[in-house]
Design a protein around this motif. Structure first.
Motif, short mmCIF file in Angstrom:
data_model
loop_
_atom_site.label_atom_id
_atom_site.label_comp_id
_atom_site.label_asym_id
_atom_site.label_seq_id
_atom_site.Cartn_x
_atom_site.Cartn_y
_atom_site.Cartn_z
N THR A 22 0.87 -1.09 0.12
CA THR A 22 0.00 -0.10 0.06
C THR A 22 1.19 1.24 -0.08
O THR A 22 2.08 1.15 0.36
CB THR A 22 -1.04 -0.05 1.07
OG1 THR A 22 0.02 0.00 2.33
CG2 THR A 22 -1.58 -1.09 1.17
N ASP A 23 0.31 2.19 -0.50
CA ASP A 23 1.00 3.76 -0.50
C ASP A 23 1.52 3.77 1.06
O ASP A 23 2.50 4.54 1.26
CB ASP A 23 0.02 4.81 -0.82
CG ASP A 23 -0.12 4.81 -2.26
OD1 ASP A 23 0.63 3.81 -3.10
OD2 ASP A 23 -1.16 5.03 -2.72
N ASP A 24 0.57 3.68 2.14
CA ASP A 24 1.02 3.98 3.39
C ASP A 24 2.14 3.05 3.98
O ASP A 24 3.09 3.53 4.46
CB ASP A 24 -0.11 3.71 4.38
CG ASP A 24 -1.23 4.73 4.18
OD1 ASP A 24 -1.27 5.55 4.89
OD2 ASP A 24 -2.39 4.29 3.27
N MET A 25 2.31 1.85 3.50
CA MET A 25 3.67 1.20 3.72
C MET A 25 4.86 1.61 3.05
O MET A 25 5.94 1.68 3.60
CB MET A 25 3.09 -0.36 3.19
CG MET A 25 2.18 -1.00 4.09
SD MET A 25 1.33 -2.55 3.21
CE MET A 25 3.11 -3.64 3.37
N LEU A 26 4.62 2.05 1.69
CA LEU A 26 5.71 2.71 1.04
C LEU A 26 6.09 3.89 1.77
O LEU A 26 7.52 3.95 1.82
CB LEU A 26 5.05 2.90 -0.41
CG LEU A 26 4.98 2.00 -1.28
CD1 LEU A 26 4.48 2.49 -2.78
CD2 LEU A 26 6.19 1.11 -1.69
#
Length: 203
Positions: A22-26
């Protein structure tokens, strides 16, 4: 042959893993200094950020330069992201600030959007419900006649598929104001289209 199959399987697994991130993980990984995650985030969002900026500054070279600045800011400030909005919304808020700053420097207070529809974009727009072969010029002209504030709302909602809440965060106004601007923007656009013989537009 088995080695080739193994390599292909590994490649597919790597692509699947990247897509599942996910973008948040990135962003969390970027905050920790992970350049691979930075590259993935850039690949995922740079085109949309570029188009968003280009609609405002109307200059390709300037837009490309500002995109680089946006993602440099992301690299430097990833730790400051608090997760109150989607990462894509956060990116566009940075992009909007930089584009407005560039426009102020050029002393262009009124952003003319005459050629906005010449920019390719796969998102649904008001034009999707109209006959593209005969109405692109009409719609372009009508959008250009909206106030800068109303044009901005139209672009964020239709071209970037942002919710009322996200638009409020991007522009820095209450959700009630977003709804009011959207109502009057749509009403004015519908009236302008009707004057040109176009009776309907997307809901």
């Amino acid at each position: 042959m088995q080695n080739v199959i193994a390599i292909n399987d590994a490649g597919r697994q790597g692509i699947a893993a990247a897509q599942a991130t996910t973008d948040d993980m990135l962003l969390a990984n970027i905050a920790a200094g992970d350049r691979t995650s930075m590259h993935t985030l850039y690949s995922r969002h740079n085109v949309r950020v570029y188009r968003f900026i280009l609609r405002m500054v109307r200059d390709g070279a300037t837009a490309e330069d500002l995109v680089s600045q946006v993602f440099l800011d992301v690299w430097r400030t990833a730790r400051q992201f608090e997760g109150r909005a989607q990462v894509s919304t956060w990116l566009l808020s940075i992009a909007r600030f930089k584009a407005l700053t560039a426009l102020r420097q050029r002393q262009h207070e009124d952003i003319d959007q005459d050629d906005v529809l010449e920019i390719p974009d796969g998102a649904d727009t008001p034009e999707a419900a109209l006959d593209r072969s005969r109405t692109s010029d009409i719609l372009r002209s009508c959008i250009a006649k909206l106030s800068p504030a109303h044009r901005e709302i139209i672009h964020l909602v239709y071209y970037h598929e942002k919710s009322v809440e996200e638009v409020g965060r991007l522009v820095g106004i209450p959700q009630s104001t977003v709804k009011t601007r959207m109502f009057y923007a749509r009403k004015q656009l519908a009236e302008l289209l009707k004057r040109h013989g176009v009776e309907t537009m997307a809901a």
